[in-house]
Design a protein around this motif. Structure first.
Motif, PDB file in Angstrom:
ATOM      1  N   ALA A   1      52.283  37.787  45.933  1.00  0.00           N
ATOM      2  CA  ALA A   1      51.462  38.872  46.464  1.00  0.00           C
ATOM      3  C   ALA A   1      49.977  38.586  46.335  1.00  0.00           C
ATOM      4  O   ALA A   1      49.172  39.183  47.038  1.00  0.00           O
ATOM      5  N   GLY A   2      49.606  37.666  45.457  1.00  0.00           N
ATOM      6  CA  GLY A   2      48.194  37.359  45.298  1.00  0.00           C
ATOM      7  C   GLY A   2      47.970  36.281  44.260  1.00  0.00           C
ATOM      8  O   GLY A   2      48.810  36.034  43.408  1.00  0.00           O
ATOM      9  N   VAL A   3      46.833  35.635  44.373  1.00  0.00           N
ATOM     10  CA  VAL A   3      46.419  34.609  43.418  1.00  0.00           C
ATOM     11  C   VAL A   3      44.974  34.910  43.029  1.00  0.00           C
ATOM     12  O   VAL A   3      44.134  35.125  43.896  1.00  0.00           O
ATOM     13  N   SER A   4      44.706  34.946  41.734  1.00  0.00           N
ATOM     14  CA  SER A   4      43.359  35.213  41.241  1.00  0.00           C
ATOM     15  C   SER A   4      42.928  34.085  40.317  1.00  0.00           C
ATOM     16  O   SER A   4      43.730  33.568  39.548  1.00  0.00           O
ATOM     17  N   ALA A   5      41.650  33.737  40.400  1.00  0.00           N
ATOM     18  CA  ALA A   5      41.107  32.718  39.507  1.00  0.00           C
ATOM     19  C   ALA A   5      40.899  33.324  38.121  1.00  0.00           C
ATOM     20  O   ALA A   5      40.538  34.487  37.987  1.00  0.00           O
ATOM     21  N   ALA A   6      41.162  32.545  37.102  1.00  0.00           N
ATOM     22  CA  ALA A   6      40.939  32.960  35.719  1.00  0.00           C
ATOM     23  C   ALA A   6      40.016  31.933  35.062  1.00  0.00           C
ATOM     24  O   ALA A   6      39.604  30.970  35.698  1.00  0.00           O
ATOM     25  N   ARG A   7      39.711  32.137  33.837  1.00  0.00           N
ATOM     26  CA  ARG A   7      38.814  31.228  33.109  1.00  0.00           C
ATOM     27  C   ARG A   7      39.417  29.834  32.949  1.00  0.00           C
ATOM     28  O   ARG A   7      40.637  29.676  32.949  1.00  0.00           O
ATOM     29  N   HIS A   8      38.543  28.881  32.794  1.00  0.00           N
ATOM     30  CA  HIS A   8      38.903  27.508  32.425  1.00  0.00           C
ATOM     31  C   HIS A   8      39.821  26.835  33.440  1.00  0.00           C
ATOM     32  O   HIS A   8      40.647  25.999  33.073  1.00  0.00           O
ATOM     33  N   GLY A   9      39.720  27.212  34.702  1.00  0.00           N
ATOM     34  CA  GLY A   9      40.493  26.554  35.742  1.00  0.00           C
ATOM     35  C   GLY A   9      41.916  27.054  35.918  1.00  0.00           C
ATOM     36  O   GLY A   9      42.674  26.490  36.690  1.00  0.00           O
TER      37      GLY A   9
ATOM     38  N   GLY B   1      44.846  29.978  36.948  1.00  0.00           N
ATOM     39  CA  GLY B   1      45.022  30.985  37.975  1.00  0.00           C
ATOM     40  C   GLY B   1      46.111  31.959  37.571  1.00  0.00           C
ATOM     41  O   GLY B   1      46.993  31.625  36.782  1.00  0.00           O
ATOM     42  N   LEU B   2      46.035  33.162  38.093  1.00  0.00           N
ATOM     43  CA  LEU B   2      47.041  34.189  37.842  1.00  0.00           C
ATOM     44  C   LEU B   2      47.790  34.460  39.131  1.00  0.00           C
ATOM     45  O   LEU B   2      47.180  34.650  40.182  1.00  0.00           O
ATOM     46  N   LEU B   3      49.102  34.480  39.051  1.00  0.00           N
ATOM     47  CA  LEU B   3      49.928  34.766  40.214  1.00  0.00           C
ATOM     48  C   LEU B   3      50.437  36.195  40.118  1.00  0.00           C
ATOM     49  O   LEU B   3      50.965  36.606  39.086  1.00  0.00           O
ATOM     50  N   GLU B   4      50.289  36.940  41.197  1.00  0.00           N
ATOM     51  CA  GLU B   4      50.860  38.288  41.267  1.00  0.00           C
ATOM     52  C   GLU B   4      52.101  38.184  42.130  1.00  0.00           C
ATOM     53  O   GLU B   4      52.045  37.771  43.285  1.00  0.00           O
ATOM     54  N   CYS B   5      53.244  38.542  41.553  1.00  0.00           N
ATOM     55  CA  CYS B   5      54.535  38.405  42.236  1.00  0.00           C
ATOM     56  C   CYS B   5      55.192  39.772  42.371  1.00  0.00           C
ATOM     57  O   CYS B   5      55.056  40.622  41.490  1.00  0.00           O
ATOM     58  N   ARG B   6      55.895  39.953  43.457  1.00  0.00           N
ATOM     59  CA  ARG B   6      56.611  41.215  43.705  1.00  0.00           C
ATOM     60  C   ARG B   6      57.996  40.908  44.228  1.00  0.00           C
ATOM     61  O   ARG B   6      58.246  39.819  44.737  1.00  0.00           O
ATOM     62  N   ALA B   7      58.876  41.894  44.134  1.00  0.00           N
ATOM     63  CA  ALA B   7      60.212  41.742  44.725  1.00  0.00           C
ATOM     64  C   ALA B   7      60.034  41.526  46.222  1.00  0.00           C
ATOM     65  O   ALA B   7      59.149  42.107  46.841  1.00  0.00           O
ATOM     66  N   ALA B   8      60.858  40.680  46.803  1.00  0.00           N
ATOM     67  CA  ALA B   8      60.708  40.302  48.207  1.00  0.00           C
ATOM     68  C   ALA B   8      60.701  41.504  49.138  1.00  0.00           C
ATOM     69  O   ALA B   8      59.998  41.500  50.147  1.00  0.00           O
ATOM     70  N   GLY B   9      61.411  42.571  48.815  1.00  0.00           N
ATOM     71  CA  GLY B   9      61.458  43.743  49.668  1.00  0.00           C
ATOM     72  C   GLY B   9      60.385  44.768  49.393  1.00  0.00           C
ATOM     73  O   GLY B   9      60.251  45.766  50.097  1.00  0.00           O
ATOM     74  N   ALA B  10      59.545  44.550  48.369  1.00  0.00           N
ATOM     75  CA  ALA B  10      58.526  45.538  47.986  1.00  0.00           C
ATOM     76  C   ALA B  10      57.321  45.445  48.911  1.00  0.00           C
ATOM     77  O   ALA B  10      56.936  44.365  49.335  1.00  0.00           O
ATOM     78  N   ASN B  11      56.712  46.592  49.203  1.00  0.00           N
ATOM     79  CA  ASN B  11      55.510  46.602  50.041  1.00  0.00           C
ATOM     80  C   ASN B  11      54.271  46.376  49.175  1.00  0.00           C
ATOM     81  O   ASN B  11      54.374  46.199  47.971  1.00  0.00           O
TER      82      ASN B  11
END
Length: 55
Positions: free
Chosen positions: A31-39, A41-51
């Motif tokens: 659902a999204g990727v955000s940059a974090a410190r020191h190189g 990244g954070l991944l935002e994941c959701r159930a495939a059917g979720a809006n």
């Protein structure tokens, strides 16, 4: 710890597309990727059917 995981556990870095494919195989979607410190990244994941609102 990161080097230990990469070397000792035969790990590897993945691209955003590779993570999306891996998540899709698990019934999830990227659902999204955000940059974090020191190189990192954070991944935002959701159930495939979720809006976008998470339901």
């Amino acid at each position: 710890m990161d080097l230990l995981m990469l070397v000792g556990c035969h790990g590897r870095e993945r691209t955003e597309e590779e993570f999306a494919d891996l998540l899709a195989a698990s019934g999830l979607r990227l659902a999204g990727v955000s940059a974090a410190r020191h190189g990192y990244g954070l991944l935002e994941c959701r159930a495939a059917g979720a809006n976008a609102s998470g339901s």
